[in-house]
Design a protein around this motif. Structure first.
Motif, PDB file in Angstrom:
ATOM      1  N   ARG A 236      -8.043  -4.361   5.919  1.00 21.64           N
ATOM      2  CA  ARG A 236      -6.664  -5.033   5.248  1.00 21.64           C
ATOM      3  C   ARG A 236      -7.228  -5.509   4.126  1.00 21.64           C
TER       4      ARG A 236
ATOM      5  N   GLU B  43      -7.130  -0.407  -3.991  1.00 22.57           N
ATOM      6  CA  GLU B  43      -5.924   0.311  -3.826  1.00 22.57           C
ATOM      7  C   GLU B  43      -5.914   1.006  -2.388  1.00 22.57           C
ATOM      8  N   VAL B  44      -4.961   0.965  -1.669  1.00 26.67           N
ATOM      9  CA  VAL B  44      -4.588   1.751  -0.478  1.00 26.67           C
ATOM     10  C   VAL B  44      -3.630   2.784  -0.807  1.00 26.67           C
TER      11      VAL B  44
ATOM     12  N   THR C 106      -7.625   5.544   3.899  1.00 23.72           N
ATOM     13  CA  THR C 106      -8.380   5.424   2.678  1.00 23.72           C
ATOM     14  C   THR C 106      -8.077   4.370   1.695  1.00 23.72           C
ATOM     15  N   VAL C 107      -9.199   4.075   1.260  1.00 23.95           N
ATOM     16  CA  VAL C 107      -9.249   2.941   0.346  1.00 23.95           C
ATOM     17  C   VAL C 107      -9.880   3.425  -1.106  1.00 23.95           C
TER      18      VAL C 107
ATOM     19  N   THR D  76     -13.156   6.067   3.421  1.00 27.18           N
ATOM     20  CA  THR D  76     -12.272   6.229   4.649  1.00 27.18           C
ATOM     21  C   THR D  76     -12.741   5.651   5.937  1.00 27.18           C
TER      22      THR D  76
ATOM     23  N   ALA E 288      -5.935   1.676   7.284  1.00 31.46           N
ATOM     24  CA  ALA E 288      -6.065   0.797   5.971  1.00 31.46           C
ATOM     25  C   ALA E 288      -4.673   0.101   5.891  1.00 31.46           C
TER      26      ALA E 288
ATOM     27  N   GLY F 221      -2.432  -1.977   3.075  1.00 32.09           N
ATOM     28  CA  GLY F 221      -2.618  -2.530   1.625  1.00 32.09           C
ATOM     29  C   GLY F 221      -1.992  -4.210   1.630  1.00 32.09           C
TER      30      GLY F 221
END
Length: 70
Positions: free
Chosen positions: A15, A33-34, A41-42, A59, A63, A65
Protein backbone atom coordinates in the motif's frame (compact mmCIF):
# COMPACT_ATOMS: atom_id res chain seq x y z
CA UNK A 1 6.96 -28.25 2.18
CA UNK A 2 4.42 -29.76 4.56
CA UNK A 3 2.04 -32.39 3.29
CA UNK A 4 -1.06 -30.80 1.74
CA UNK A 5 0.45 -27.29 1.82
CA UNK A 6 -0.12 -25.09 -1.17
CA UNK A 7 2.93 -23.50 -2.83
CA UNK A 8 1.03 -20.17 -2.72
CA UNK A 9 0.81 -19.74 1.06
CA UNK A 10 2.13 -16.19 1.18
CA UNK A 11 0.64 -13.22 -0.64
CA UNK A 12 2.55 -9.96 -0.78
CA UNK A 13 0.47 -6.78 -0.89
CA UNK A 14 1.78 -3.23 -0.88
CA UNK A 15 0.00 0.00 0.00
CA UNK A 16 1.46 3.35 -1.05
CA UNK A 17 0.55 6.01 1.48
CA UNK A 18 -0.29 9.58 0.49
CA UNK A 19 2.19 12.34 1.26
CA UNK A 20 1.81 13.78 4.76
CA UNK A 21 0.99 17.46 5.34
CA UNK A 22 4.63 18.10 6.28
CA UNK A 23 5.80 16.45 3.05
CA UNK A 24 3.35 18.51 0.98
CA UNK A 25 4.43 21.74 2.70
CA UNK A 26 8.08 20.83 2.10
CA UNK A 27 7.21 20.34 -1.59
CA UNK A 28 8.26 16.69 -1.56
CA UNK A 29 7.41 14.67 -4.65
CA UNK A 30 5.83 11.26 -4.67
CA UNK A 31 8.24 8.84 -6.37
CA UNK A 32 5.98 5.77 -6.14
CA UNK A 33 3.10 5.18 -8.56
CA UNK A 34 0.53 2.39 -8.76
CA UNK A 35 -0.67 2.30 -12.40
CA UNK A 36 -4.36 1.32 -12.48
CA UNK A 37 -3.92 -0.52 -15.77
CA UNK A 38 -1.31 -2.87 -14.27
CA UNK A 39 -2.78 -4.63 -11.20
CA UNK A 40 -0.17 -5.49 -8.57
CA UNK A 41 2.52 -3.33 -10.18
CA UNK A 42 4.37 -0.46 -8.51
CA UNK A 43 6.58 1.99 -10.41
CA UNK A 44 9.44 3.68 -8.59
CA UNK A 45 11.22 6.76 -9.94
CA UNK A 46 14.51 8.01 -8.56
CA UNK A 47 14.11 11.45 -6.96
CA UNK A 48 15.19 14.13 -9.42
CA UNK A 49 15.23 11.76 -12.39
CA UNK A 50 14.31 13.07 -15.84
CA UNK A 51 10.75 12.40 -17.04
CA UNK A 52 12.24 10.44 -19.93
CA UNK A 53 13.96 8.00 -17.52
CA UNK A 54 12.02 4.76 -17.26
CA UNK A 55 10.78 3.91 -13.75
CA UNK A 56 11.70 0.63 -12.09
CA UNK A 57 8.74 -1.74 -11.96
CA UNK A 58 8.01 -4.13 -9.11
CA UNK A 59 5.23 -6.72 -9.12
CA UNK A 60 3.27 -7.88 -6.05
CA UNK A 61 0.16 -9.99 -5.58
CA UNK A 62 -1.75 -6.72 -5.18
CA UNK A 63 -0.97 -3.03 -4.84
CA UNK A 64 -3.02 -0.11 -3.52
CA UNK A 65 -2.33 3.51 -4.39
CA UNK A 66 -2.39 6.55 -2.11
CA UNK A 67 -5.98 7.46 -3.08
CA UNK A 68 -7.51 4.10 -2.15
CA UNK A 69 -9.29 3.69 1.17
CA UNK A 70 -8.34 0.99 3.64
Amino acid sequence: MARGASPDNVRVVVRVRPLSEAEVQSQCQNVVEVPPALPGTVHLRAPGSAPSDAPKAFTFDDAFGPNESQ
